[in-house]
Motif scaffolding. Structure first.
Motif, short mmCIF file in Angstrom:
data_model
loop_
_atom_site.label_atom_id
_atom_site.label_comp_id
_atom_site.label_asym_id
_atom_site.label_seq_id
_atom_site.Cartn_x
_atom_site.Cartn_y
_atom_site.Cartn_z
N LEU A 82 41.34 39.15 28.48
CA LEU A 82 40.92 39.78 27.23
C LEU A 82 40.22 41.09 27.58
CD1 LEU A 82 37.70 38.19 25.73
CD2 LEU A 82 38.58 37.53 27.96
N THR A 83 40.24 41.99 26.62
CA THR A 83 39.69 43.33 26.86
C THR A 83 38.82 43.74 25.69
OG1 THR A 83 41.70 43.93 28.07
CG2 THR A 83 40.26 45.73 27.35
N LEU A 84 37.66 44.31 26.01
CA LEU A 84 36.77 44.88 25.00
C LEU A 84 36.70 46.38 25.19
CD1 LEU A 84 33.66 42.48 25.12
CD2 LEU A 84 35.73 42.26 23.73
N VAL A 126 37.17 43.89 20.08
CA VAL A 126 38.15 43.11 20.84
C VAL A 126 39.52 43.74 20.67
CG1 VAL A 126 39.28 40.87 21.05
CG2 VAL A 126 36.82 40.99 20.60
N GLU A 127 40.20 44.00 21.77
CA GLU A 127 41.57 44.51 21.66
C GLU A 127 42.54 43.35 21.47
OE1 GLU A 127 42.68 47.13 24.79
OE2 GLU A 127 41.36 48.74 24.11
N ALA A 133 41.75 36.24 21.94
CA ALA A 133 40.65 36.66 22.81
C ALA A 133 39.58 35.58 22.89
CB ALA A 133 40.06 37.97 22.30
N GLY A 323 38.20 42.19 14.57
CA GLY A 323 37.97 42.38 16.00
C GLY A 323 36.59 42.84 16.39
N LEU A 357 33.67 37.60 28.61
CA LEU A 357 34.36 38.44 27.63
C LEU A 357 34.98 39.68 28.26
CD1 LEU A 357 31.68 38.23 24.81
CD2 LEU A 357 33.94 37.16 24.76
#
Length: 604
Positions: A82-84, A126-127, A133, A323, A357
């Protein structure tokens, strides 16, 4: 469909709950029927139900009515990517540090309480799919964290909460209510020598004592005989280690009332709770949403008895459907705190969840053995050496009864500090019948053999404060009427003022501090929570109500206790777990107050 994934401490599986979500206005409205478990997501704003201050952000109390419950193995939830983006705290380190300094100076320094928890929020986006995610984060927390009370993911349809909370707030099983105060934060990368330093650190020790006292206050309201203390223990997690106690007591309240009476943990609010809420509202100036609230699973057992399991909502991310992500974290401010230290603590507490995260670099954690060595166990056990055995030991009914107090009626006036609930249990153990009244309900002197003016926050000299004005008036009426009177902390400050003594603010607050002091020729170890005290140069003072004997500290002229014809007071808290000799002090000071009183409840 709304659902929840729950992994509870020690389980080899994940509970999968699905059902319907309803929103209710109050805790009493949580639907609770045999055969339908309920998972309630309780926001901080519900503290308003107790009449306490909060910034109302409108966060709803949502309830998942469980229609289906199953189990899945842990490996069914693997960690995922997951990517922020655009991440950062809503308050900079400098801004947060300034708030810390204000609270230390203007609140703790002015007697408004012993400790306060101030939070800030890591915010990001959140992407991709927010639920995907959240599932990835849940899997990463399952595999990367240890020692959590609950690891969870809750999707109500309106929001997702995912986290790994270390702390049980309150549980009810088999008629036993349990609470679990946790405090002190040590980063495991400091190694074993650093852990030993942490366990010896006076700030960390006192911080745990203060939350222990505060949760004992809560247990005193929800358990029939208050809470019995076990511990302290080491709470070992993947990146952090905490210290904790366990409290237990038998109770019969509806579990929704238990939740209401324990809103919310002092580890996320402060002490005393009611004034901590005022301080939080004054200095945070924004809502907390679900931070410091609880996630509560309400159900019934096979015998039809209500059950409750409710962890605190900390180390938790809230993700909205668009998101947006929030990770609130807080630090406990006590008299030893520094701005730099508390800023660092918020980063430390956030690190584990932010790593899961993907917000901060994540490195594989080495497999750690337990730090529960003989040396650690000895340091932990030593913390109880000077605590009050009243709260640590079990005893037979009537074991502490004082014959001259048995059956007498004490009325305690609560000045917004539920230490009075603990005091009530001690007085009952000595044989007294006890009625507890909030100061707001006492307009005339209540009937009773003994009037007790309890502790509370604030400046006793500020007669513009309606509470202080009312307490001064009531205590003055009691003295004029020659009614037996006992006063604790704020109560003693008001009594001393009416007796003609001067009051002074201490150079540094006595908040959560245990000391050995000379009380009328006997050395007693007692616990203080105060910023003000009466002062005197002499051990005896004249007053309109007779001579007053004073226990004066020779180092600073502060009056630790006083007694005279029909009245007595103590500046410390005999009911505190810090007061090793608290019960003995009560056994000494109270009987003379009632020696000339004929109770309507007693013959003669």
């Amino acid at each position: 469909m709304p659902f929840a994934l729950l992994h509870r401490d020690g389980a080899d599986h994940v509970e999968v709950l699905t059902g319907d979500v309803v929103t209710v206005p109050t805790l009493a409205d949580i639907p609770l029927h045999p055969g339908t478990p309920v998972l309630a997501v309780i926001p901080y704003r519900q503290i308003g139900e107790r009449g306490f201050d909060c910034v109302d952000d409108g966060a709803p109390l949502e309830c998942l009515l469980v229609r289906s419950a199953g189990r899945e193995p842990l490996d069914a939830f693997p960690p995922g990517p997951l990517t922020l983006r655009d991440g950062g705290f809503d308050l900079s380190d400098d801004e947060y540090g300034r708030i810390v300094e204000e609270v230390l100076r203007d609140e703790i320094g002015h007697g408004e309480g012993a400790n306060f928890v101030i939070h800030r929020v890591y915010e990001a986006t959140v992407e991709g799919d927010p639920l995907a995610a959240a599932r990835a984060a849940f899997g990463r927390l399952l595999t990367g964290e240890q020692g959590t009370y609950w690891t969870f993911l809750v999707d109500t349809g309106e929001r997702i909460l995912v986290g790994a909370t270390p702390e049980r707030h309150v549980s009810v099983t088999d008629g036993v209510t349990m609470m679990n105060p946790i405090s002190g934060t040590y980063r495991n990368d400091g190694g074993y020598p650093g852990l030993l330093d942490f366990l010896r650190d006076p700030k960390e020790i006192e911080e745990l004592y203060m939350v222990l006292d505060e949760e004992l206050k809560m247990m005193a309201t929800v358990a029939e005989h208050g809470g019995q203390v076990a511990g302290p223990y080491l709470k070992e997690m993947a990146r952090l280690t905490h210290t904790e106690y366990l409290l237990a007591g038998h109770g019969s309240l509806d579990v929704r009332d238990v939740l209401r009476e324990t809103m919310f943990a002092p580890t996320v609010t402060g002490s005393p709770i009611e004034n901590a809420c005022r301080v939080i509202a004054r200095h945070e100036r924004r809502g907390r949403r679900y931070y410091a609230g609880v996630l509560a699973l309400l159900d019934h057992d096979e015998q039809g008895r209500q059950t409750l399991d409710a962890p605190i909502l900390i180390r938790t991310a809230e993700i909205s459907p668009d998101g947006s992500l929030r990770v609130p974290v807080g630090a406990t401010l006590v008299r030893h705190s520094t701005a730099a230290g508390e800023v660092a603590e918020t980063h430390t507490k956030a690190a584990g969840l932010l790593s899961a995260l993907g917000a901060v670099p994540s490195q594989p954690l080495p497999v750690r053995g337990t730090a529960q060595t003989a040396e650690v166990r000895e340091l932990l056990a030593a913390r109880n050496d000077e605590l009050a055995r009243f709260w640590l030991d079990s005893r037979a009914p009537g074991a502490l009864t004082v014959p001259s107090l048995a059956g007498r009626h004490a009325v305690i006036v609560d000045a917004e500090d539920t230490f009075t609930a603990m005091l009530a249990h001690q007085l009952k153990a000595l044989g007294l019948r006890v009625t507890l009244l909030p100061w707001t309900s006492v307009t005339t002197l209540p009937e009773g053999d003994l009037l007790v003016f309890g502790p509370g926050p604030g400046d006793p000299s500020n007669l513009a404060d309606p509470k202080m004005a009312a307490l001064h008036r009531l205590a003055g009426e009691a003295l004029e009427a020659r009614r037996p009177l006992f006063a604790v902390c704020l109560g003693q400050q008001i009594l001393a003022s009416l007796l003609g003594l001067s009051l002074a603010r201490r150079d540094s607050p006595y908040q959560g501090l245990a000391r050995e002091v000379d009380l009328f020729g006997t050395v007693r170890r007692v616990g203080f929570y105060s910023s003000f005290s009466a002062v005197s140069d002499e051990p005896v003072a004249a007053s309109p109500y007779g001579p007053v004997e004073l226990a004066v500290d020779p180092s600073d002229r502060t009056v630790h206790a006083l007694r005279g014809p029909g009245f007595a007071g103590v500046q410390f808290h005999p009911e505190s777990v810090l007061s090793r000799d608290g019960v003995d002090v009560l056994r000494e000071l109270l009987p003379p107050l009632l020696s000339d009183v004929v109770s309507p409840a007693l013959p003669g």
